[in-house]
Design a protein around this motif. Structure first.
Motif, mmCIF file in Angstrom:
data_model
loop_
_atom_site.group_PDB
_atom_site.id
_atom_site.type_symbol
_atom_site.label_atom_id
_atom_site.label_comp_id
_atom_site.label_asym_id
_atom_site.label_seq_id
_atom_site.Cartn_x
_atom_site.Cartn_y
_atom_site.Cartn_z
ATOM 1 N N THR A 43 8.344 43.505 5.705
ATOM 2 C CA THR A 43 8.344 44.521 6.487
ATOM 3 C C THR A 43 9.139 44.344 7.774
ATOM 4 O O THR A 43 9.891 45.099 8.114
ATOM 5 C CB THR A 43 6.875 44.764 7.064
ATOM 6 N N PRO A 44 9.019 43.467 8.580
ATOM 7 C CA PRO A 44 10.150 43.254 9.756
ATOM 8 C C PRO A 44 11.327 43.283 9.328
ATOM 9 O O PRO A 44 12.368 43.444 10.152
ATOM 10 C CB PRO A 44 9.349 41.650 10.383
ATOM 11 N N THR A 45 11.756 42.840 8.259
ATOM 12 C CA THR A 45 13.274 42.892 7.904
ATOM 13 C C THR A 45 13.891 44.227 7.211
ATOM 14 O O THR A 45 15.015 44.299 7.081
ATOM 15 C CB THR A 45 13.545 41.658 6.611
ATOM 16 N N LEU A 46 12.704 45.178 7.008
ATOM 17 C CA LEU A 46 13.472 46.315 6.417
ATOM 18 C C LEU A 46 14.402 46.983 7.391
ATOM 19 O O LEU A 46 15.361 47.710 6.789
ATOM 20 C CB LEU A 46 12.057 47.064 6.027
ATOM 21 N N PRO A 47 13.867 47.283 8.593
ATOM 22 C CA PRO A 47 15.094 48.086 9.328
ATOM 23 C C PRO A 47 16.445 47.280 9.407
ATOM 24 O O PRO A 47 17.581 47.819 9.371
ATOM 25 C CB PRO A 47 14.780 47.755 10.816
ATOM 26 N N LEU A 48 16.386 46.196 9.372
ATOM 27 C CA LEU A 48 17.828 45.411 9.130
ATOM 28 C C LEU A 48 18.442 45.623 7.729
ATOM 29 O O LEU A 48 19.847 45.858 7.659
ATOM 30 C CB LEU A 48 17.629 43.752 9.355
ATOM 31 N N HIS A 50 17.975 48.194 5.922
ATOM 32 C CA HIS A 50 18.523 49.581 5.990
ATOM 33 C C HIS A 50 19.801 49.676 6.653
ATOM 34 O O HIS A 50 20.609 50.405 6.373
ATOM 35 C CB HIS A 50 17.639 50.459 6.422
ATOM 36 N N ALA A 51 19.846 49.058 7.822
ATOM 37 C CA ALA A 51 21.156 48.998 8.799
ATOM 38 C C ALA A 51 22.054 48.327 7.914
ATOM 39 O O ALA A 51 23.452 49.112 7.964
ATOM 40 C CB ALA A 51 21.046 48.405 10.173
ATOM 41 N N GLN A 52 21.957 47.273 7.388
ATOM 42 C CA GLN A 52 23.011 46.671 6.614
ATOM 43 C C GLN A 52 23.534 47.516 5.245
ATOM 44 O O GLN A 52 24.617 47.443 4.795
ATOM 45 C CB GLN A 52 22.729 45.102 5.973
ATOM 46 N N ALA A 53 22.753 48.317 4.789
ATOM 47 C CA ALA A 53 23.105 48.961 3.590
ATOM 48 C C ALA A 53 23.518 50.595 4.087
ATOM 49 O O ALA A 53 24.064 51.108 3.134
ATOM 50 C CB ALA A 53 21.775 49.319 2.737
ATOM 51 N N GLY A 54 23.658 50.559 5.411
ATOM 52 C CA GLY A 54 24.326 51.921 5.886
ATOM 53 C C GLY A 54 23.427 53.065 5.850
ATOM 54 O O GLY A 54 24.062 54.226 5.528
ATOM 55 N N LEU A 55 22.189 52.963 5.658
ATOM 56 C CA LEU A 55 21.363 54.049 5.478
ATOM 57 C C LEU A 55 21.021 54.851 6.553
ATOM 58 O O LEU A 55 20.813 54.080 7.679
ATOM 59 C CB LEU A 55 19.976 53.779 4.662
ATOM 60 N N PRO A 57 18.761 56.596 9.742
ATOM 61 C CA PRO A 57 17.592 56.206 10.402
ATOM 62 C C PRO A 57 16.530 57.352 10.063
ATOM 63 O O PRO A 57 15.154 57.277 9.869
ATOM 64 C CB PRO A 57 17.600 56.210 12.073
ATOM 65 N N GLN A 58 17.233 58.595 9.508
ATOM 66 C CA GLN A 58 16.172 59.666 9.047
ATOM 67 C C GLN A 58 15.512 59.312 7.967
ATOM 68 O O GLN A 58 14.449 59.663 7.477
ATOM 69 C CB GLN A 58 16.985 61.059 9.219
ATOM 70 N N LEU A 59 16.122 58.469 7.095
ATOM 71 C CA LEU A 59 15.600 58.129 5.612
ATOM 72 C C LEU A 59 14.403 57.222 6.000
ATOM 73 O O LEU A 59 13.552 57.365 5.077
ATOM 74 C CB LEU A 59 16.778 57.332 5.022
ATOM 75 N N ASP A 60 14.357 56.318 6.987
ATOM 76 C CA ASP A 60 13.165 55.678 7.302
ATOM 77 C C ASP A 60 12.011 56.582 7.405
ATOM 78 O O ASP A 60 10.824 56.297 7.078
ATOM 79 C CB ASP A 60 13.261 54.875 8.533
ATOM 80 N N ALA A 61 11.857 57.555 8.221
ATOM 81 C CA ALA A 61 11.019 58.573 8.445
ATOM 82 C C ALA A 61 10.448 59.131 7.286
ATOM 83 O O ALA A 61 9.379 59.303 7.017
ATOM 84 C CB ALA A 61 11.241 59.573 9.582
ATOM 85 N N LEU A 62 11.528 59.704 6.339
ATOM 86 C CA LEU A 62 11.110 60.169 5.284
ATOM 87 C C LEU A 62 10.511 59.261 4.077
ATOM 88 O O LEU A 62 9.446 59.628 3.634
ATOM 89 C CB LEU A 62 12.183 60.605 4.358
ATOM 90 N N ARG A 63 10.879 57.974 3.860
ATOM 91 C CA ARG A 63 10.460 57.159 3.252
ATOM 92 C C ARG A 63 8.894 56.880 3.860
ATOM 93 O O ARG A 63 7.946 56.632 2.853
ATOM 94 C CB ARG A 63 11.167 55.550 3.352
ATOM 95 N N HIS A 64 8.587 56.763 4.984
ATOM 96 C CA HIS A 64 7.593 56.445 5.586
ATOM 97 C C HIS A 64 6.421 57.446 5.498
ATOM 98 O O HIS A 64 5.166 57.444 4.809
ATOM 99 C CB HIS A 64 7.435 56.362 7.105
ATOM 100 N N ARG A 65 6.736 58.740 5.478
ATOM 101 C CA ARG A 65 6.184 60.072 5.296
ATOM 102 C C ARG A 65 5.345 59.858 3.941
ATOM 103 O O ARG A 65 4.612 60.284 3.358
ATOM 104 C CB ARG A 65 6.800 61.317 5.701
ATOM 105 N N PHE A 66 6.648 59.741 2.861
ATOM 106 C CA PHE A 66 6.286 59.667 1.690
ATOM 107 C C PHE A 66 5.338 58.746 1.015
ATOM 108 O O PHE A 66 4.092 58.861 0.445
ATOM 109 C CB PHE A 66 7.714 59.502 0.707
#
Length: 84
Positions: A43-48, A50-55, A57-66
């Motif tokens: 979990t702590p490495t997930l934002p890193l 996502h950033a390295q994959a070029g995704l 930030p809006q995708l994080d909120a969508l994934r969290h909601r889903f």
């Protein structure tokens, strides 16, 4: 290995009684331990990641909601329809 040591293997007797509650308990403990490691290690490495994959930030909120709101939906529908 016992046969290699010259001992006779007992293969004709009844099998030991199964202990299903113990087996289920051990399986549940192993599953809980594995999920705990995944939750607190990744979990702590997930934002890193996502950033390295070029995704975006809006995708994080969508994934969290889903994951938190729609994820249990199939299970709930199955239960409502009388599934076991």
């Amino acid at each position: 290995m016992e046969a290699a040591l010259g001992r006779r293997l007992d293969t004709g007797g009844p099998a030991a009684p199964a202990q299903p509650r113990r087996i289920v308990g051990q399986g549940a403990a192993a599953l809980a331990a594995g999920m705990g490691v995944g939750r607190f290690a990744y979990t702590p490495t997930l934002p890193l990641m996502h950033a390295q994959a070029g995704l975006p930030p809006q995708l994080d909120a969508l994934r969290h909601r889903f994951a938190h709101h729609l994820g249990p939906l199939p299970s709930r529908v199955h239960t409502i329809r009388g599934g076991n």
